[in-house]
Design an enzyme around this catalytic site. Structure first.
Site, PDB file in Angstrom:
ATOM      1  N   LEU A 156      -5.416  -8.730  17.864  1.00  0.00           N
ATOM      2  CA  LEU A 156      -5.995  -8.418  19.160  1.00  0.00           C
ATOM      3  C   LEU A 156      -7.303  -9.165  19.359  1.00  0.00           C
ATOM      4  O   LEU A 156      -7.649  -9.577  20.464  1.00  0.00           O
ATOM      5  CB  LEU A 156      -6.226  -6.903  19.231  1.00  0.00           C
ATOM      6  CG  LEU A 156      -6.322  -6.246  20.582  1.00  0.00           C
ATOM      7  CD1 LEU A 156      -5.150  -6.614  21.478  1.00  0.00           C
ATOM      8  CD2 LEU A 156      -6.400  -4.724  20.422  1.00  0.00           C
ATOM      9  N   GLY A 160      -1.942  -8.573  12.936  1.00  0.00           N
ATOM     10  CA  GLY A 160      -2.491  -7.224  13.119  1.00  0.00           C
ATOM     11  C   GLY A 160      -3.250  -6.664  11.932  1.00  0.00           C
ATOM     12  O   GLY A 160      -3.139  -5.480  11.635  1.00  0.00           O
ATOM     13  N   HIS A 170       0.819  -1.222   0.000  1.00  0.00           N
ATOM     14  CA  HIS A 170       0.000   0.000   0.000  1.00  0.00           C
ATOM     15  C   HIS A 170       0.851   1.269   0.000  1.00  0.00           C
ATOM     16  O   HIS A 170       0.357   2.341   0.346  1.00  0.00           O
ATOM     17  CB  HIS A 170      -0.975  -0.012   1.186  1.00  0.00           C
ATOM     18  CG  HIS A 170      -2.078  -1.021   1.039  1.00  0.00           C
ATOM     19  ND1 HIS A 170      -2.870  -1.429   2.091  1.00  0.00           N
ATOM     20  CD2 HIS A 170      -2.529  -1.706  -0.056  1.00  0.00           C
ATOM     21  CE1 HIS A 170      -3.747  -2.329   1.651  1.00  0.00           C
ATOM     22  NE2 HIS A 170      -3.560  -2.513   0.367  1.00  0.00           N
TER      23      HIS A 170
END
Ligand code: BJW
Ligand code: ZN
Length: 231
Positions: free
Chosen positions: A200, A173, A109
């Site tokens: 998470l 992540g 990106h």
């Protein structure tokens, strides 16, 4: 062993860089990243989009890699000693993997510390703020060297080639909300690879993973790396 690692904003969250989705996404209080990360937003209000990336660039320059970045760099070095290799594909535009010591990093990106000319396409280093009158030598306007929605991600041929030769896929992540990156796990599974998710909380495509480990990347990644290096 050839390892394919995909990282997302969650790996840099504990370095103080914001995430787009999930807990902590409110970091960019003045901006809505999903509205700004488009070519249409840049055409409509380039000064606002520059403000957003200028703030993030300043924040990045003051940030440091965390234990998750360091562990992934250690994994690359450790596997290289054993004749293996790591391909680290990141959706992140920060340079924290490189600063932690990772050598083979693919920024699908783009990169925040680079700017690109909207006319000739030249890419230049960029550590200072950009403004609407920031110009390339060809007089074209400079924009952040990042991939916005609707634009083609970078290095896709290299990425698919690395997936072809991988033995293990791990995502760290990332919410699994943005394609084509979110589709890599499905392609890896179709090739018969074992797939591991470190995040998470369960990502949008958690069901695609064989091995799921939830908690802060800075805690879970080092222990997972230790396991791989002991195998
Ligand atoms: C922690 C943690 C801690 C927190 N420890 N974890 C419908 C279906 C399929 C596709 C499309 C569709 N409609 C449109 C599309 C295409 C579109 C897309 O995917 N849209 C979706 C919204 C549906 N995609 C595109 O347009 C892409 N281009 C494209 O498809 O071109 C066609 C093509 C494809 C293939 C080959 C050739 C051509 C371009 C996408 C560009 C994305 N750009 C951005 C901005 C970049 C610049 C910038 O940073 O500003 O990239 S958007 C943003 O999302 C950024 C990120 O890289 C990307 C992914 O986010 P990421 O990294 O997953 O972060 P989060 O915040 O989403 O998740 C963080 C996770 O971490 C969370 O789960 C937390 O829980 C966790 N976490 N703290 C561990 N301490
Ligand atoms: Zn130019």
């Amino acid at each position: 062993m050839n390892l394919f690692i995909l990282t997302g904003a969650g790996v840099s969250a504990e370095s103080g860089l914001g995430v787009f989705r999930g807990p902590g996404a409110a970091l960019w209080k003045r901006y809505d990243p999903m509205q700004l990360a488009t070519p249409q937003a840049f055409a409509r209000d380039p000064a606002l989009v520059h403000d957003f990336y200028n703030a993030r660039r300043r924040n990045l320059i003051g940030a440091s890699p965390n234990a998750a970045h360091v562990a992934l760099a250690r994994l690359e070095a450790g596997l290289a000693q054993r004749g293996g290799a790591v391909t680290l594909v990141t959706q992140n535009i920060d340079d924290l993997h490189e600063r932690a010591g990772s050598r083979r990093v693919i920024h699908m990106h783009g990169e925040l510390l680079k700017a690109r000319c909207g006319s000739c396409g030249m890419v230049v280093d960029c550590r200072n703020d950009l403004a609407i009158d920031s110009r390339c030598g060809c007089a074209g306007a400079l924009r952040p060297h990042v991939v916005w929605f609707g634009e083609t991600p970078l290095y896709m041929d290299q990425i698919y080639a690395a997936l072809d030769v991988a033995d293990l896929f791990v995502a760290v992540g990332t919410s699994g909300a943005v394609y084509p990156a979110a589709g890599f796990v499905r392609e890896a599974r179709a090739k018969g690879l074992r797939c591991c998710e470190i995040n998470l909380e369960p990502s949008e495509n958690a069901a695609e993973f064989d091995d799921r480990r939830y908690g802060p990347a800075s805690e879970i990644t080092p222990s997972w790396v230790q396991e791989i290096l002991e195998q």
